[in-house]
Design an enzyme around this catalytic site. Structure first.
Site, PDB file in Angstrom:
ATOM      1  N   CYS A 201      16.619   0.116  16.688  1.00  0.00           N
ATOM      2  CA  CYS A 201      15.422  -0.596  16.217  1.00  0.00           C
ATOM      3  C   CYS A 201      14.157   0.206  16.520  1.00  0.00           C
ATOM      4  O   CYS A 201      14.006   0.784  17.595  1.00  0.00           O
ATOM      5  CB  CYS A 201      15.379  -1.950  16.917  1.00  0.00           C
ATOM      6  SG  CYS A 201      13.820  -2.805  16.685  1.00  0.00           S
TER       7      CYS A 201
ATOM      8  N   CYS B  81       2.304  -2.606   5.561  1.00  0.00           N
ATOM      9  CA  CYS B  81       1.335  -2.340   4.484  1.00  0.00           C
ATOM     10  C   CYS B  81       1.117  -3.537   3.571  1.00  0.00           C
ATOM     11  O   CYS B  81       0.133  -3.578   2.847  1.00  0.00           O
ATOM     12  CB  CYS B  81       1.744  -1.110   3.678  1.00  0.00           C
ATOM     13  SG  CYS B  81       3.026  -1.415   2.441  1.00  0.00           S
TER      14      CYS B  81
ATOM     15  N   CYS C  88       0.847  -1.193   0.000  1.00  0.00           N
ATOM     16  CA  CYS C  88       0.000   0.000   0.000  1.00  0.00           C
ATOM     17  C   CYS C  88       0.886   1.248   0.000  1.00  0.00           C
ATOM     18  O   CYS C  88       1.163   1.784   1.046  1.00  0.00           O
ATOM     19  CB  CYS C  88      -0.923  -0.021   1.221  1.00  0.00           C
ATOM     20  SG  CYS C  88      -2.180   1.265   1.227  1.00  0.00           S
TER      21      CYS C  88
ATOM     22  N   CYS D 142      16.126  -6.842   7.980  1.00  0.00           N
ATOM     23  CA  CYS D 142      16.298  -5.426   8.338  1.00  0.00           C
ATOM     24  C   CYS D 142      17.716  -5.117   8.818  1.00  0.00           C
ATOM     25  O   CYS D 142      18.282  -5.859   9.624  1.00  0.00           O
ATOM     26  CB  CYS D 142      15.296  -5.074   9.450  1.00  0.00           C
ATOM     27  SG  CYS D 142      15.409  -3.354   9.974  1.00  0.00           S
TER      28      CYS D 142
HETATM   29  S1  SF4 Z   1      11.423  -4.262  14.622  1.00  0.00           S
HETATM   30 FE1  SF4 Z   1      13.462  -3.324  14.435  1.00  0.00          FE
HETATM   31  S2  SF4 Z   1      14.717  -4.866  13.412  1.00  0.00           S
HETATM   32 FE2  SF4 Z   1      12.569  -5.469  13.116  1.00  0.00          FE
HETATM   33  S3  SF4 Z   1      12.005  -4.572  11.157  1.00  0.00           S
HETATM   34 FE3  SF4 Z   1      11.463  -3.059  12.719  1.00  0.00          FE
HETATM   35  S4  SF4 Z   1      13.258  -1.693  12.881  1.00  0.00           S
HETATM   36 FE4  SF4 Z   1      13.900  -3.548  11.796  1.00  0.00          FE
HETATM   37  S1  SF4 Z   2       8.686  -1.426   4.854  1.00  0.00           S
HETATM   38 FE1  SF4 Z   2       6.670  -2.140   5.557  1.00  0.00          FE
HETATM   39  S2  SF4 Z   2       5.306  -0.333   5.411  1.00  0.00           S
HETATM   40 FE2  SF4 Z   2       7.171   0.079   4.188  1.00  0.00          FE
HETATM   41  S3  SF4 Z   2       6.621  -0.562   2.096  1.00  0.00           S
HETATM   42 FE3  SF4 Z   2       7.629  -2.331   3.075  1.00  0.00          FE
HETATM   43  S4  SF4 Z   2       5.934  -3.558   3.955  1.00  0.00           S
HETATM   44 FE4  SF4 Z   2       5.101  -1.518   3.474  1.00  0.00          FE
END
Ligand code: SF4
Ligand code: SF4
Length: 317
Positions: A244, A281, A185, A224
């Protein structure tokens, strides 16, 4: 010696700048000469949508949107892009649906107002009428974005139209056409166009829960660059802080999408890269609950723990 964070960032930049896909076959296939006579026609219709996914699709870079709709597919109709309007547009849509069996794929953006069909009309007929008729003649359908894939914002708790996803719509109508869901989204242009290239040149991509597996098989959290901070319990207290973003509401632990390695806006950035939490999203229950805000103020341990359970409940049912 580079850190894990630097390594992940470098890998993401490299994969994006080289336009690498998670579909191994697509990389080679996309570079092959396309037999224009065999590329499928795309009939692109919009239901309960904000048009954000269409705008996002136009931002495609490799291949760009013009190549996608003229070389890798033939866009026969799109509400915003086509010159046809009024009766001419309706005739065109009806000609495809009734007269070109097996010659086109249907792309649908937006949810379907199951409980209030008149909330979304094409000419004097409900949008739902065209979806039902198309199921008899199309080669398959691609649900574009979270509204078409899962219901999204139109299907949020308390909505008046009983909005449903394309899959739910066909299930209720007891129809079972070939369907690929591509949530987001808005949706990421790579997710859609590379799926279409795969469909054209290789065939149906491998799916997970009805979604192309290479884009949606891994939890965002595990990809991440701040995962190390999560493990070390280094949490951001304010937007813009290092660390985080979990305690500011990040839903990365409950979301399956490859944003951390794909990035957005032609590889310029992505949500967490821009210091904003992932709001989930691409998740099936995105925005479905009234009492679940996108962003939160920094949460102390007990509150964070209860939120973690709440998020688990919301995203896993
Ligand atoms: S909770 Fe923290 S480590 Fe997990 S995706 Fe979100 S920012 Fe990244
Ligand atoms: S990081 Fe999360 S909110 Fe951002 S585009 Fe990707 S799935 Fe959607």
């Amino acid at each position: 010696m580079i850190t894990r964070r630097e390594f992940l960032k470098l890998a993401a930049c490299l994969s994006t700048s080289f336009g690498l896909s998670n579909f191994p076959a697509v990389v080679g296939a996309a570079l092959k000469e396309v037999d224009y006579a065999t590329v499928p026609r795309l009939l692109y219709l919009q239901g309960q949508s904000c048009t954000g996914c269409s705008i996002s699709l136009l931002q495609a870079e490799a291949p760009n949107a013009v190549s996608m709709i003229t070389r890798y597919s033939k866009l026969c109709f799109h509400t915003d892009l086509s010159a046809a309007s009024g009766k001419q547009a309706l005739n065109l849509i009806e000609e495809y649906i009734s007269g070109r069996a097996g010659e086109y794929f249907l792309a649908v953006e937006g949810a379907i107002p199951w409980g209030m069909p008149e909330a979304c009309m094409l000419g004097d007929k409900p949008f739902a009428h065209y979806l039902t008729e198309a199921a008899k003649t199309m080669s398959g359908a691609v649900a574009i974005g979270t509204c078409a894939s899962h219901g999204g914002i139109p299907a949020a708790e308390g909505n008046l139209t009983d909005a449903v996803s394309l899959g739910e719509f066909y299930e209720r109508r007891k129809l079972s056409p070939l369907l690929i869901n591509i949530p987001g989204c808005p949706v990421h242009p790579d997710w859609v166009w590379k799926t279409i290239i795969h469909l054209v040149q290789v065939g149906l991509p491998e799916l997970t829960k009805g979604q192309p597996k290479p884009f949606f098989e891994t939890r965002l959290h595990e990809l991440c660059p701040r995962y190390h901070d999560f493990q070390e319990e280094i949490f951001a207290k304010n937007l813009g802080d290092r660390g985080c973003l979990f305690k500011l509401g990040c839903l990365g632990p409950d979301t399956y999408a490859d944003c951390p390695t794909r990035w957005w806006n032609g590889g310029q950035t992505w949500c967490i890269g821009a210091n904003a939490p992932c709001i989930g999203c691409a998740s099936p229950l995105f925005a479905s609950k009234k009492q679940f805000p996108f962003y939160r103020i920094f949460e102390k341990e007990a509150a964070a723990e209860s939120r973690k359970n709440e998020a688990r409940f919301i995203f896993t049912g």
